[in-house]
Design a protein around this motif. Sequence first.
Motif, PDB file in Angstrom:
ATOM      1  N   LYS A  65       0.931  -1.257  -0.253  1.00  0.00           N
ATOM      2  CA  LYS A  65       0.094   0.057   0.076  1.00  0.00           C
ATOM      3  C   LYS A  65       0.894   1.242   0.137  1.00  0.00           C
ATOM      4  O   LYS A  65       0.441   2.378  -0.528  1.00  0.00           O
ATOM      5  CB  LYS A  65      -0.812   0.081   1.307  1.00  0.00           C
ATOM      6  CG  LYS A  65      -1.846   1.110   1.456  1.00  0.00           C
ATOM      7  CD  LYS A  65      -2.852   0.937   2.512  1.00  0.00           C
ATOM      8  CE  LYS A  65      -3.946   2.178   2.737  1.00  0.00           C
ATOM      9  NZ  LYS A  65      -4.737   1.969   3.751  1.00  0.00           N
ATOM     10  N   ASP A  66       2.225   1.053   0.729  1.00  0.00           N
ATOM     11  CA  ASP A  66       3.075   2.374   0.690  1.00  0.00           C
ATOM     12  C   ASP A  66       3.752   2.754  -0.872  1.00  0.00           C
ATOM     13  O   ASP A  66       4.442   3.675  -0.892  1.00  0.00           O
ATOM     14  CB  ASP A  66       4.159   2.202   1.546  1.00  0.00           C
ATOM     15  CG  ASP A  66       5.264   0.727   1.200  1.00  0.00           C
ATOM     16  OD1 ASP A  66       5.112   0.553   0.105  1.00  0.00           O
ATOM     17  OD2 ASP A  66       5.752   0.478   2.380  1.00  0.00           O
ATOM     18  N   SER A  67       3.124   2.038  -1.591  1.00  0.00           N
ATOM     19  CA  SER A  67       3.533   2.187  -3.366  1.00  0.00           C
ATOM     20  C   SER A  67       4.786   1.862  -3.577  1.00  0.00           C
ATOM     21  O   SER A  67       5.558   2.388  -4.616  1.00  0.00           O
ATOM     22  CB  SER A  67       3.481   3.849  -3.536  1.00  0.00           C
ATOM     23  OG  SER A  67       4.593   4.690  -3.085  1.00  0.00           O
ATOM     24  N   THR A  68       5.541   1.038  -2.876  1.00  0.00           N
ATOM     25  CA  THR A  68       6.914   0.479  -3.034  1.00  0.00           C
ATOM     26  C   THR A  68       6.874  -1.084  -3.288  1.00  0.00           C
ATOM     27  O   THR A  68       5.869  -1.757  -2.721  1.00  0.00           O
ATOM     28  CB  THR A  68       7.792   0.897  -1.867  1.00  0.00           C
ATOM     29  OG1 THR A  68       7.632   0.248  -0.690  1.00  0.00           O
ATOM     30  CG2 THR A  68       7.969   2.237  -1.779  1.00  0.00           C
ATOM     31  N   GLY A  85       8.672   4.029  -7.069  1.00  0.00           N
ATOM     32  CA  GLY A  85       8.241   4.509  -8.507  1.00  0.00           C
ATOM     33  C   GLY A  85       6.906   4.586  -8.686  1.00  0.00           C
ATOM     34  O   GLY A  85       6.350   5.158  -9.926  1.00  0.00           O
ATOM     35  N   HIS A  86       6.052   3.878  -8.110  1.00  0.00           N
ATOM     36  CA  HIS A  86       4.520   3.732  -8.451  1.00  0.00           C
ATOM     37  C   HIS A  86       3.918   5.025  -7.610  1.00  0.00           C
ATOM     38  O   HIS A  86       4.547   5.395  -6.744  1.00  0.00           O
ATOM     39  CB  HIS A  86       3.811   2.450  -7.829  1.00  0.00           C
ATOM     40  CG  HIS A  86       3.967   1.300  -8.781  1.00  0.00           C
ATOM     41  ND1 HIS A  86       3.124   1.355  -9.917  1.00  0.00           N
ATOM     42  CD2 HIS A  86       4.782   0.335  -8.596  1.00  0.00           C
ATOM     43  CE1 HIS A  86       3.436   0.100 -10.402  1.00  0.00           C
ATOM     44  NE2 HIS A  86       4.365  -0.398  -9.914  1.00  0.00           N
ATOM     45  N   ALA A  87       2.877   5.673  -8.282  1.00  0.00           N
ATOM     46  CA  ALA A  87       2.480   6.854  -7.492  1.00  0.00           C
ATOM     47  C   ALA A  87       1.215   6.400  -6.664  1.00  0.00           C
ATOM     48  O   ALA A  87       0.762   7.398  -5.811  1.00  0.00           O
ATOM     49  CB  ALA A  87       1.604   7.753  -8.698  1.00  0.00           C
ATOM     50  N   ASP A  88       1.026   5.260  -6.260  1.00  0.00           N
ATOM     51  CA  ASP A  88      -0.099   4.728  -5.551  1.00  0.00           C
ATOM     52  C   ASP A  88       0.264   3.269  -5.191  1.00  0.00           C
ATOM     53  O   ASP A  88       1.137   2.749  -5.582  1.00  0.00           O
ATOM     54  CB  ASP A  88      -1.465   4.955  -6.141  1.00  0.00           C
ATOM     55  CG  ASP A  88      -2.545   5.097  -5.007  1.00  0.00           C
ATOM     56  OD1 ASP A  88      -2.377   4.828  -3.878  1.00  0.00           O
ATOM     57  OD2 ASP A  88      -3.400   5.908  -5.501  1.00  0.00           O
ATOM     58  N   GLU A  89      -0.770   2.596  -4.255  1.00  0.00           N
ATOM     59  CA  GLU A  89      -0.760   1.250  -3.920  1.00  0.00           C
ATOM     60  C   GLU A  89      -0.267   0.402  -5.071  1.00  0.00           C
ATOM     61  O   GLU A  89      -0.616   0.469  -6.124  1.00  0.00           O
ATOM     62  CB  GLU A  89      -2.238   0.837  -3.485  1.00  0.00           C
ATOM     63  CG  GLU A  89      -2.446   1.665  -2.307  1.00  0.00           C
ATOM     64  CD  GLU A  89      -3.894   1.453  -1.862  1.00  0.00           C
ATOM     65  OE1 GLU A  89      -3.946   0.602  -0.972  1.00  0.00           O
ATOM     66  OE2 GLU A  89      -4.596   1.929  -2.378  1.00  0.00           O
ATOM     67  N   VAL A  90       0.498  -0.714  -4.749  1.00  0.00           N
ATOM     68  CA  VAL A  90       0.875  -1.607  -5.605  1.00  0.00           C
ATOM     69  C   VAL A  90       0.196  -2.857  -5.463  1.00  0.00           C
ATOM     70  O   VAL A  90       0.346  -3.370  -4.353  1.00  0.00           O
ATOM     71  CB  VAL A  90       2.477  -1.913  -5.642  1.00  0.00           C
ATOM     72  CG1 VAL A  90       3.038  -2.958  -6.796  1.00  0.00           C
ATOM     73  CG2 VAL A  90       3.280  -0.585  -5.794  1.00  0.00           C
ATOM     74  N   SER A 100      15.110 -12.487 -14.287  1.00  0.00           N
ATOM     75  CA  SER A 100      15.974 -11.358 -14.737  1.00  0.00           C
ATOM     76  C   SER A 100      15.041  -9.989 -14.645  1.00  0.00           C
ATOM     77  O   SER A 100      15.578  -8.904 -14.773  1.00  0.00           O
ATOM     78  CB  SER A 100      16.194 -11.208 -16.273  1.00  0.00           C
ATOM     79  OG  SER A 100      15.161 -11.449 -17.043  1.00  0.00           O
ATOM     80  N   ALA A 101      13.808 -10.032 -14.258  1.00  0.00           N
ATOM     81  CA  ALA A 101      12.889  -8.952 -14.038  1.00  0.00           C
ATOM     82  C   ALA A 101      11.798  -9.251 -13.269  1.00  0.00           C
ATOM     83  O   ALA A 101      11.288 -10.395 -12.994  1.00  0.00           O
ATOM     84  CB  ALA A 101      12.469  -8.423 -15.324  1.00  0.00           C
ATOM     85  N   VAL A 102      11.201  -8.079 -12.638  1.00  0.00           N
ATOM     86  CA  VAL A 102       9.975  -8.187 -11.701  1.00  0.00           C
ATOM     87  C   VAL A 102       8.913  -7.082 -12.578  1.00  0.00           C
ATOM     88  O   VAL A 102       9.197  -6.219 -12.860  1.00  0.00           O
ATOM     89  CB  VAL A 102      10.289  -7.357 -10.281  1.00  0.00           C
ATOM     90  CG1 VAL A 102       8.903  -7.246  -9.634  1.00  0.00           C
ATOM     91  CG2 VAL A 102      10.992  -8.578  -9.693  1.00  0.00           C
ATOM     92  N   ALA A 103       7.746  -7.628 -12.576  1.00  0.00           N
ATOM     93  CA  ALA A 103       6.733  -6.937 -13.067  1.00  0.00           C
ATOM     94  C   ALA A 103       5.642  -6.314 -11.902  1.00  0.00           C
ATOM     95  O   ALA A 103       5.520  -7.266 -11.001  1.00  0.00           O
ATOM     96  CB  ALA A 103       5.794  -7.567 -13.987  1.00  0.00           C
ATOM     97  N   SER A 104       5.351  -5.040 -12.029  1.00  0.00           N
ATOM     98  CA  SER A 104       4.262  -4.757 -11.087  1.00  0.00           C
ATOM     99  C   SER A 104       3.484  -3.766 -11.471  1.00  0.00           C
ATOM    100  O   SER A 104       3.390  -3.378 -12.637  1.00  0.00           O
ATOM    101  CB  SER A 104       4.999  -3.912  -9.777  1.00  0.00           C
ATOM    102  OG  SER A 104       5.485  -2.759 -10.379  1.00  0.00           O
ATOM    103  N   GLY A 105       2.046  -3.952 -10.885  1.00  0.00           N
ATOM    104  CA  GLY A 105       1.253  -3.093 -11.230  1.00  0.00           C
ATOM    105  C   GLY A 105       0.298  -2.389 -10.069  1.00  0.00           C
ATOM    106  O   GLY A 105       0.057  -3.076  -9.106  1.00  0.00           O
ATOM    107  N   GLY A 106      -0.265  -1.365 -10.210  1.00  0.00           N
ATOM    108  CA  GLY A 106      -1.061  -0.673  -9.092  1.00  0.00           C
ATOM    109  C   GLY A 106      -2.048   0.279  -9.351  1.00  0.00           C
ATOM    110  O   GLY A 106      -2.536   0.366 -10.472  1.00  0.00           O
ATOM    111  N   ARG A 107      -2.454   0.953  -8.359  1.00  0.00           N
ATOM    112  CA  ARG A 107      -3.881   1.748  -8.441  1.00  0.00           C
ATOM    113  C   ARG A 107      -3.585   2.956  -9.312  1.00  0.00           C
ATOM    114  O   ARG A 107      -4.437   3.598  -9.980  1.00  0.00           O
ATOM    115  CB  ARG A 107      -4.022   2.308  -7.095  1.00  0.00           C
ATOM    116  CG  ARG A 107      -4.966   3.312  -6.928  1.00  0.00           C
ATOM    117  CD  ARG A 107      -5.725   3.616  -5.632  1.00  0.00           C
ATOM    118  NE  ARG A 107      -6.667   2.685  -5.704  1.00  0.00           N
ATOM    119  CZ  ARG A 107      -7.355   2.486  -4.298  1.00  0.00           C
ATOM    120  NH1 ARG A 107      -6.876   3.408  -3.090  1.00  0.00           N
ATOM    121  NH2 ARG A 107      -8.471   1.795  -3.999  1.00  0.00           N
TER     122      ARG A 107
END
Length: 116
Positions: A65-68, A85-90, A100-107
């Motif tokens: 929830k802390d956007s990280t 790097g996210h502007a809101d909750e992840v 080799s990578a991590v994908a993330s998505g958020g609010r």
Amino acid sequence: GHQKPVNCAVFSPDGRYIASGSFDKSVRLWSAITGQYIAAFRGHVGDVYLVSWSIDSRMLVSASKDSTLKVWDCQTRKLKEDLPGHADEVFAVDWSPDGSAVASGGRDKVVKLWKH
């Protein structure tokens, strides 16, 4: 165990561990064989929504929830990398099959790709 509701529990790829994330802002590591508590990873300042294992079972990534995102080293039991790097909750996170990578998505309606 956790002090607040648990949002996720995920087996490591090697089957030796379970990682759990909670509204208590922590990620906890458990033995999948005995169920015994091993360690707590603390560093998020918001609820932990999801965790994902690296393919080699050596690292975890947590979304909050802390956007990280935070990458945890399960061998040293310490924070390896902080990924702001996210502007809101992840809400979503997953490790690529080759590690080799991590994908993330958020609010914030953004999907990010983090190279490792």
